[in-house]
Design an enzyme around this catalytic site. Structure first.
Site, PDB file in Angstrom:
ATOM      1  N   ARG A  54       0.837  -1.216   0.000  1.00 56.24           N
ATOM      2  CA  ARG A  54       0.000   0.000   0.000  1.00 56.24           C
ATOM      3  C   ARG A  54       0.862   1.252   0.000  1.00 56.24           C
ATOM      4  O   ARG A  54       0.373   2.359  -0.105  1.00 56.24           O
ATOM      5  CB  ARG A  54      -0.909   0.015   1.229  1.00 56.24           C
ATOM      6  CG  ARG A  54      -2.061  -0.933   1.045  1.00 56.24           C
ATOM      7  CD  ARG A  54      -3.031  -0.866   2.188  1.00 56.24           C
ATOM      8  NE  ARG A  54      -4.160  -1.724   1.878  1.00 56.24           N
ATOM      9  CZ  ARG A  54      -5.085  -2.063   2.741  1.00 56.24           C
ATOM     10  NH1 ARG A  54      -5.025  -1.636   3.982  1.00 56.24           N
ATOM     11  NH2 ARG A  54      -6.085  -2.829   2.374  1.00 56.24           N
ATOM     12  N   LYS A 152      -2.947 -16.816   9.995  1.00 56.50           N
ATOM     13  CA  LYS A 152      -3.674 -16.788  11.257  1.00 56.50           C
ATOM     14  C   LYS A 152      -3.382 -15.499  12.034  1.00 56.50           C
ATOM     15  O   LYS A 152      -2.399 -14.835  11.711  1.00 56.50           O
ATOM     16  CB  LYS A 152      -3.307 -18.001  12.102  1.00 56.50           C
ATOM     17  CG  LYS A 152      -1.788 -18.139  12.380  1.00 56.50           C
ATOM     18  CD  LYS A 152      -1.401 -17.811  13.761  1.00 56.50           C
ATOM     19  CE  LYS A 152      -0.383 -16.731  13.852  1.00 56.50           C
ATOM     20  NZ  LYS A 152       0.276 -16.500  15.049  1.00 56.50           N
ATOM     21  N   HIS A 182       2.052 -22.329  10.252  1.00 52.19           N
ATOM     22  CA  HIS A 182       3.404 -22.735   9.837  1.00 52.19           C
ATOM     23  C   HIS A 182       3.966 -23.871  10.692  1.00 52.19           C
ATOM     24  O   HIS A 182       4.868 -24.569  10.268  1.00 52.19           O
ATOM     25  CB  HIS A 182       4.355 -21.530   9.767  1.00 52.19           C
ATOM     26  CG  HIS A 182       4.905 -21.070  11.073  1.00 52.19           C
ATOM     27  ND1 HIS A 182       4.236 -20.245  11.927  1.00 52.19           N
ATOM     28  CD2 HIS A 182       6.091 -21.326  11.676  1.00 52.19           C
ATOM     29  CE1 HIS A 182       4.985 -19.996  12.986  1.00 52.19           C
ATOM     30  NE2 HIS A 182       6.125 -20.641  12.866  1.00 52.19           N
ATOM     31  N   LYS A 186       6.704 -27.623   9.883  1.00 40.46           N
ATOM     32  CA  LYS A 186       8.003 -27.942  10.518  1.00 40.46           C
ATOM     33  C   LYS A 186       8.269 -29.429  10.365  1.00 40.46           C
ATOM     34  O   LYS A 186       7.375 -30.248  10.616  1.00 40.46           O
ATOM     35  CB  LYS A 186       7.985 -27.560  12.003  1.00 40.46           C
ATOM     36  CG  LYS A 186       8.012 -26.053  12.245  1.00 40.46           C
ATOM     37  CD  LYS A 186       8.027 -25.759  13.744  1.00 40.46           C
ATOM     38  CE  LYS A 186       7.820 -24.279  14.018  1.00 40.46           C
ATOM     39  NZ  LYS A 186       9.021 -23.474  14.043  1.00 40.46           N
ATOM     40  N   GLU A 220       9.260 -19.091  24.274  1.00 41.14           N
ATOM     41  CA  GLU A 220      10.048 -18.188  23.420  1.00 41.14           C
ATOM     42  C   GLU A 220      10.855 -17.247  24.299  1.00 41.14           C
ATOM     43  O   GLU A 220      10.359 -16.787  25.335  1.00 41.14           O
ATOM     44  CB  GLU A 220       9.113 -17.351  22.552  1.00 41.14           C
ATOM     45  CG  GLU A 220       8.276 -18.174  21.597  1.00 41.14           C
ATOM     46  CD  GLU A 220       7.519 -17.272  20.639  1.00 41.14           C
ATOM     47  OE1 GLU A 220       8.067 -16.972  19.582  1.00 41.14           O
ATOM     48  OE2 GLU A 220       6.393 -16.865  20.979  1.00 41.14           O
ATOM     49  N   ASP A 239      -2.579 -15.789  19.552  1.00 38.01           N
ATOM     50  CA  ASP A 239      -1.381 -15.784  18.709  1.00 38.01           C
ATOM     51  C   ASP A 239      -0.754 -17.183  18.625  1.00 38.01           C
ATOM     52  O   ASP A 239      -0.229 -17.561  17.579  1.00 38.01           O
ATOM     53  CB  ASP A 239      -0.365 -14.787  19.294  1.00 38.01           C
ATOM     54  CG  ASP A 239       0.874 -14.632  18.427  1.00 38.01           C
ATOM     55  OD1 ASP A 239       0.708 -14.429  17.210  1.00 38.01           O
ATOM     56  OD2 ASP A 239       2.003 -14.717  18.954  1.00 38.01           O
ATOM     57  N   HIS A 244      -1.046 -22.841  16.815  1.00 41.11           N
ATOM     58  CA  HIS A 244       0.128 -23.722  16.859  1.00 41.11           C
ATOM     59  C   HIS A 244      -0.004 -24.830  17.917  1.00 41.11           C
ATOM     60  O   HIS A 244       0.213 -26.005  17.631  1.00 41.11           O
ATOM     61  CB  HIS A 244       1.401 -22.929  17.147  1.00 41.11           C
ATOM     62  CG  HIS A 244       1.635 -21.795  16.184  1.00 41.11           C
ATOM     63  ND1 HIS A 244       1.241 -21.852  14.875  1.00 41.11           N
ATOM     64  CD2 HIS A 244       2.236 -20.588  16.332  1.00 41.11           C
ATOM     65  CE1 HIS A 244       1.588 -20.724  14.258  1.00 41.11           C
ATOM     66  NE2 HIS A 244       2.182 -19.944  15.127  1.00 41.11           N
ATOM     67  N   LYS A 343       6.102 -15.664  26.103  1.00 39.21           N
ATOM     68  CA  LYS A 343       7.216 -14.878  25.556  1.00 39.21           C
ATOM     69  C   LYS A 343       8.119 -14.475  26.714  1.00 39.21           C
ATOM     70  O   LYS A 343       7.707 -14.457  27.870  1.00 39.21           O
ATOM     71  CB  LYS A 343       6.677 -13.633  24.856  1.00 39.21           C
ATOM     72  CG  LYS A 343       5.921 -14.017  23.565  1.00 39.21           C
ATOM     73  CD  LYS A 343       5.968 -12.928  22.537  1.00 39.21           C
ATOM     74  CE  LYS A 343       5.193 -13.262  21.290  1.00 39.21           C
ATOM     75  NZ  LYS A 343       5.900 -14.093  20.328  1.00 39.21           N
TER      76      LYS A 343
HETATM   77  C1  BG6 Z   1       3.974 -16.848  15.092  1.00 35.98           C
HETATM   78  C2  BG6 Z   1       3.535 -15.930  16.192  1.00 35.98           C
HETATM   79  O1  BG6 Z   1       2.853 -17.449  14.481  1.00 35.98           O
HETATM   80  O2  BG6 Z   1       4.799 -17.869  15.628  1.00 35.98           O
HETATM   81  C3  BG6 Z   1       4.753 -15.322  16.874  1.00 35.98           C
HETATM   82  O3  BG6 Z   1       2.722 -14.899  15.654  1.00 35.98           O
HETATM   83  C4  BG6 Z   1       5.686 -16.404  17.334  1.00 35.98           C
HETATM   84  O4  BG6 Z   1       4.362 -14.501  17.970  1.00 35.98           O
HETATM   85  C5  BG6 Z   1       5.993 -17.378  16.212  1.00 35.98           C
HETATM   86  O5  BG6 Z   1       6.878 -15.797  17.793  1.00 35.98           O
HETATM   87  C6  BG6 Z   1       6.786 -18.569  16.699  1.00 35.98           C
HETATM   88  O6  BG6 Z   1       7.177 -19.337  15.606  1.00 35.98           O
HETATM   89  P1  BG6 Z   1       8.490 -20.240  15.655  1.00 35.98           P
HETATM   90  O7  BG6 Z   1       8.473 -20.954  14.359  1.00 35.98           O
HETATM   91  O8  BG6 Z   1       9.642 -19.295  15.822  1.00 35.98           O
HETATM   92  O9  BG6 Z   1       8.329 -21.136  16.836  1.00 35.98           O
END
Ligand code: BG6
Length: 487
Positions: A54, A152, A182, A186, A220, A239, A244, A343
């Site tokens: 944009r 997502k 994602h 993995k 994380e 999130d 996940h 986090k």
């Molecule tokens: C993302 C989240 O989908 O996954 C992030 O929005 C997160 O907040 C991330 O840090 C973690 O992914 P990975 O592959 O690093 O474990």
């Protein structure tokens, strides 16, 4: 067309159109993933990449940034010529919000390769999905070959997710919709299916009769970084947990599918999600913990609080969530499943720990350890499977035990570069294979469970502050030797 040897669908020529094409995800993951599949000659057909933005941007500078990100993802820096060849196919296109004229220009561009399939990747907040989808539709940019990829979280609650789905489904058939998570791309996550369904040893013991509890942890060490605006509206529950962690749970808990057919796999995942016990005002107090990071340190490095990171005086958004869940079905009756993610934890790691039950009777009166096994599946940063078993400590004087691990480190067995999760998923979706993507009813079932938390937790449970660089509220809850209780 299906490859007769590998039973794999061939890739057809494509135009890959990324909305949010100059965003972080696109630059770091999506475009480099396409590059790797191209460089490894998996994409042998012709293709174009259109990055939609944009902002008024400089295409030359953009391509230079892309090149830097691609170089970062390479083990050896010997692919300059291939990168340049790849980047020739990339263009940056400016589209004003909702502006029919700019979509018409996109149409002219895509019609240069009219016979190609158009893959529309929505790498933008889901609040923009409906508008983009409607404009694509009214600009006559969607046909039977087109595909749409949705990042997502899809919506912020059940209602908004349904509203988005309705609009997307009015433009695309379910077979054309790819809801991406994602984690499912993995390698270690895909290996969960192989571990369970290609090895006799584990599957026989994979039930409530033999398993005491399951613990799924995604810790994380980073904070919210530069995503304050997005994260403060989302929080850890939406999130990470809604997608996940629930996907990991599905793969661990589902029944064996009848085949690898996408719907056979997804049918089993839906059943797990639908069997998750919902929370109410009472049960949430005992079984759910939420937290937010405050200032702290990681070694010498001082770390900000969440509020400092998002530059606000006040926020109730959780950066940590832990849940004791139950799946009400035959296989998992009364087996607690602990899900936790946060986090600014002390260390980054993702584990699935299967704690097996103690043997019913011991013939070793002096045993100094309970007679039980543990299977630890380390998903990241290292990729490893570890089976903890008891062994006799050598020497006279009766039976003394020590837990010893049988370890399989993937790096020892598979030395090639581990492909990034997006590489597998992007190739699958270009091929039209939906096995690793969420179906509509799967998403719906996930939302229903999450809603039972979201609706009840604001008033009923406190937000616990925890120090950055710690293990979160309750301190030792991420210590795998301690059975974590939410109380
Ligand atoms: C993302 C989240 O989908 O996954 C992030 O929005 C997160 O907040 C991330 O840090 C973690 O992914 P990975 O592959 O690093 O474990």
């Amino acid at each position: 067309m299906v490859d007769s040897h590998q039973n794999i669908k061939q890739i057809k020529p494509f135009n890959f159109v990324v909305f949010g094409g100059d965003g972080d995800l696109s630059k770091r993951k999506i475009i480099p993933a396409l590059f790797h599949r191209f460089a490894d000659k998996q994409i042998k057909v012709d293709f174009t990449i259109r990055c939609i933005t944009r902002n008024l941007s400089d295409e030359v500078a953009f391509k230079q940034t892309l090149k830097e990100f691609i170089l970062l993802s390479l083990k050896e820096n010997d692919k300059n010529a291939i990168i340049d060849d790849f980047l020739k196919r990339v263009a940056l296109i400016k589209i004003e919000k909702n502006d029919k004229a700019s979509y018409d220009k996109l149409k002219v561009d895509l019609e240069k390769t009219k016979s190609y399939q158009n893959v529309y990747y929505f790498s933008v907040p889901s609040s923009a999905f409906s508008e983009i989808c409607n404009t694509l539709k009214s600009s006559d940019l969607i046909n039977d070959q087109s595909k749409v990829v949705l990042e997502k979280p899809l919506g912020y609650d059940l209602k908004s997710s349904r509203a988005i789905n309705d609009i997307i489904s009015a433009a695309f058939k379910e077979e054309q919709i790819f809801r991406i998570d994602h984690y499912l791309g993995k390698e270690t996550v895909q290996n969960l299916m192989v571990l369970r369904f290609a090895n006799h040893l584990f599957e026989r013991a994979w039930n409530a009769e033999n398993i005491e509890d399951i613990q799924i942890t995604v810790a994380e060490s980073l904070g919210v970084e530069k995503r304050a605006g997005y994260y403060d509206k989302t929080g850890a529950l939406l999130d990470m947990m809604q997608n996940h962690l629930l996907q990991l749970l599905c793969l661990i808990a589902m029944e064996p599918p009848s085949s690898l057919n996408p719907n056979a796999v997804r049918n089993e995942k839906v059943k797990v999600l639908e069997s998750l016990r919902l929370f109410d005002k009472e049960s949430i107090k005992e079984n759910v913990v939420k937290g937010q990071y405050t200032r702290g340190a990681n070694g010498e490095t001082k770390l900000n609080s969440y509020l400092e990171d998002i530059e606000k005086y006040n926020s109730e958004t959780e950066t940590f969530v832990a849940i004791k869940a139950h799946i009400d079905n035959w296989r998992w009756k009364n087996t607690p499943i602990y899900l936790r993610t946060g986090k600014r934890m002390k260390k980054r790691y993702s584990d699935i720990v299967i704690n097996f039950k103690e043997l019913p009777h011991s013939i070793f009166p002096e045993s100094n350890y309970p007679l039980k096994n543990k299977l630890i599946i380390r998903l990241q940063p290292e990729e490893r499977i570890e089976l903890v078993q008891l062994s006799k400590v050598p020497g006279p004087g009766g039976y003394r035990f020590k837990p010893i691990s049988l370890k399989l480190d993937f790096i020892d067995s598979f030395q090639d570069r581990m492909p990034d999760a997006y590489e597998r998923l992007i190739i699958d979706l270009i091929r039209g294979d939906q096995t690793l993507f969420m179906r509509h009813d799967e998403l719906e079932a996930a939302w229903i469970w999450i809603e039972s938390i979201n609706k009840n937790w604001k008033k009923e449970i406190p937000l616990i502050l925890y120090e950055s660089g710690s293990w979160g509220p309750g301190n030792d809850i991420l210590d795998e030797n301690i059975k974590w209780e939410t109380k």
